[in-house]
Scaffold this motif. Structure first.
Motif, short mmCIF file in Angstrom:
data_model
loop_
_atom_site.label_atom_id
_atom_site.label_comp_id
_atom_site.label_asym_id
_atom_site.label_seq_id
_atom_site.Cartn_x
_atom_site.Cartn_y
_atom_site.Cartn_z
N VAL A 206 -5.42 -17.29 3.08
CA VAL A 206 -5.61 -16.16 3.98
C VAL A 206 -4.81 -14.97 3.47
CG1 VAL A 206 -5.34 -15.33 6.35
CG2 VAL A 206 -6.00 -17.70 5.93
N ALA A 207 -5.44 -13.81 3.42
CA ALA A 207 -4.76 -12.62 2.91
C ALA A 207 -5.52 -11.37 3.38
CB ALA A 207 -4.69 -12.65 1.39
N ASN A 208 -4.89 -10.22 3.27
CA ASN A 208 -5.50 -8.98 3.73
C ASN A 208 -6.53 -8.43 2.75
OD1 ASN A 208 -4.21 -8.84 6.19
ND2 ASN A 208 -2.64 -7.40 5.52
N THR A 209 -7.50 -7.72 3.28
CA THR A 209 -8.59 -7.20 2.46
C THR A 209 -8.14 -6.11 1.49
OG1 THR A 209 -9.13 -5.82 4.40
CG2 THR A 209 -10.52 -7.75 3.98
N TYR A 210 -7.19 -5.25 1.89
CA TYR A 210 -6.89 -4.13 1.00
C TYR A 210 -6.24 -4.58 -0.31
CZ TYR A 210 -1.95 -4.08 2.59
OH TYR A 210 -0.66 -4.40 2.88
N TYR A 211 -5.66 -5.77 -0.32
CA TYR A 211 -5.11 -6.28 -1.58
C TYR A 211 -6.23 -6.57 -2.58
CZ TYR A 211 -0.53 -6.89 0.61
OH TYR A 211 0.67 -6.66 1.24
N VAL A 212 -7.42 -6.86 -2.09
CA VAL A 212 -8.55 -7.08 -2.98
C VAL A 212 -8.81 -5.81 -3.79
CG1 VAL A 212 -10.99 -7.67 -3.14
CG2 VAL A 212 -9.57 -8.76 -1.40
N LYS A 219 -4.98 -1.36 -10.21
CA LYS A 219 -3.79 -0.60 -9.85
C LYS A 219 -2.52 -1.46 -9.87
CE LYS A 219 -5.84 3.13 -7.12
NZ LYS A 219 -5.87 3.82 -5.81
N GLY A 220 -2.70 -2.77 -9.72
CA GLY A 220 -1.55 -3.66 -9.73
C GLY A 220 -1.26 -4.23 -11.11
N GLY A 221 -2.00 -3.80 -12.11
CA GLY A 221 -1.80 -4.31 -13.47
C GLY A 221 -2.87 -5.31 -13.86
N LYS A 222 -2.89 -5.64 -15.15
CA LYS A 222 -3.94 -6.51 -15.68
C LYS A 222 -3.90 -7.92 -15.10
CE LYS A 222 -4.68 -4.11 -20.07
NZ LYS A 222 -4.68 -4.21 -21.55
N ILE A 277 -10.30 9.64 2.82
CA ILE A 277 -9.11 9.56 1.97
C ILE A 277 -8.41 8.22 2.18
CG2 ILE A 277 -6.82 10.54 1.54
CD1 ILE A 277 -8.01 13.28 2.29
N TYR A 278 -8.28 7.78 3.43
CA TYR A 278 -7.70 6.47 3.71
C TYR A 278 -8.45 5.39 2.92
CZ TYR A 278 -4.44 7.13 7.67
OH TYR A 278 -3.36 7.44 8.46
N ALA A 279 -9.78 5.46 2.97
CA ALA A 279 -10.59 4.44 2.33
C ALA A 279 -10.41 4.42 0.82
CB ALA A 279 -12.06 4.65 2.68
N GLU A 280 -10.35 5.61 0.21
CA GLU A 280 -10.30 5.69 -1.24
C GLU A 280 -8.90 5.48 -1.79
OE1 GLU A 280 -11.98 9.50 -2.03
OE2 GLU A 280 -14.06 8.83 -1.76
N ALA A 281 -7.89 5.94 -1.08
CA ALA A 281 -6.52 5.86 -1.60
C ALA A 281 -5.87 4.51 -1.31
CB ALA A 281 -5.67 6.98 -1.00
N ASN A 282 -6.23 3.90 -0.17
CA ASN A 282 -5.49 2.73 0.30
C ASN A 282 -6.32 1.45 0.36
OD1 ASN A 282 -3.67 4.79 0.74
ND2 ASN A 282 -3.74 4.65 2.97
N TYR A 283 -7.63 1.56 0.11
CA TYR A 283 -8.54 0.42 0.25
C TYR A 283 -8.50 -0.16 1.66
CZ TYR A 283 -8.51 0.89 -4.78
OH TYR A 283 -8.60 1.40 -6.06
#
Length: 331
Positions: A206-212, A219-222, A277-283
């Motif tokens: 279980v985890a949050n969607t924006y981390y996807v 953005k988090g690296g390779k 902007i929320y959607a594009e910057a923060n997922y």
């Protein structure tokens, strides 16, 4: 979600107008929003970034506090601001039309501005297209579930939602079942769930969607990009319910010296422009209907939000935390 309201209009502030924002959100996440508001309104935003202790800071400043807007993540934190007496009620047709009722305080003491859903991460080869939170306790998943600590606010909120829907006894039984299914000790972060699925330690989590979005965008690296590619994501629901969500949100400070400007800032944050902007910057998912999420999030499928009011869920947070300890979830 509720149908959209009229677009936010640039208010007629004098050039010297200003608004003071206290926030625990990361600077990089809200900077694009604030810069756009400043440009369009002529109102200067003075921002104080705090890691924690938001309510305590405002309370210590007392009646002379310069804080106008208090912004944070997690509806529990917003409710805490109310409980600690540092907010004031706000009546705004724009906010009420843009934000669905379950995602704001009934008396206007806090407002949800963006969403993240509590999703299921799963190994790609699993034949899963739907899932319920209740299924996390199914013995078929014994030794196959990864999740961060039960006492983390993301999970406490989910457990509190379970209490609100099913009661304490049923929640305790469910939580014990989930614990019995853990592949490892509950802990780490949400992205670690994807990492451990890739590593074969677990099959679901279980985890949050924006981390996807953060992982798959690179953005988090390779390494994290590979974690994101290794999982499929399902938007689970409660049985006979919807998907559990949490929010980022804001409130008007109790002694706001620039109250009108503060309200205009909140109204801007639920405009079509700001929600994009929320959607594009923060997922994050826009809170306002009709604004599309980022493509990386949109591909997860339609989000059907559970209709249990967040305020109702918040009332069960303490009980949820006690149940985590009672079943030894984090041990």
């Amino acid at each position: 979600m509720v149908a959209g309201c009229a677009a936010w209009a640039t208010p007629g502030f004098a050039s010297a107008a200003e608004v003071n924002l206290y926030t625990t959100r990361e600077p990089g996440l809200i900077k694009p929003l604030l810069e756009t508001f400043e440009k369009e309104s002529g109102t200067k935003v003075n921002t104080v970034f705090l890691k924690d202790g938001l309510a305590e800071r405002v309370k210590a400043e007392g009646e002379g506090s310069p804080a106008d807007v208090l912004m944070t993540v997690d509806f529990g934190n917003l409710v805490d601001l109310v409980d600690k007496g540092v907010t004031q009620p706000t009546k705004s047709a724009a906010l009420e039309q843009a934000i669905p009722a379950p995602l704001r305080d009934a008396d206007g003491r806090w407002f949800g501005l963006s969403l993240r859903a509590r999703a299921l991460y799963a190994a790609k080869d699993l034949d899963l297209t739907s899932f319920t939170y209740e299924e996390l306790a199914d013995p078929k998943w014994k030794g196959k579930v990864c999740i961060r600590a039960g006492q983390h606010p993301y999970n406490t909120a989910l457990i509190a939602a379970f209490v609100a829907k099913r009661g304490a006894a049923a929640t305790e039984a469910w939580l014990s079942g989930v614990k019995a299914n853990l592949a490892r000790k509950a802990g780490g972060g949400d992205r670690d769930v994807a990492r451990d699925i890739l590593g074969g330690l677990c099959e679901i989590g279980v985890a949050n969607t924006y981390y996807v979005g953060l992982m798959r965008s690179g953005k988090g690296g390779k390494d994290q990009q590979e974690w994101g590619k290794a999982i499929k994501v399902v938007l689970p629901t409660f049985a006979n319910g919807g998907t559990h969500v949490n929010i980022s949100g804001a409130a008007i400070a109790k002694n706001a010296p620039n109250r009108d400007a503060a309200v205009k800032l909140l109204e801007f944050l639920v405009s079509d422009e700001a929600q994009k902007i929320y959607a594009e910057a923060n997922y994050e998912y826009p809170v306002k209907a009709g604004v599309a999420p980022d493509p990386l999030i949109a591909e997860l499928g339609e989000l059907k939000i559970d209709d249990t009011p967040l305020a109702t869920i918040a009332a069960h947070r303490r009980e949820a935390s006690e149940l985590v300890d009672k079943v030894g979830f984090d041990r």
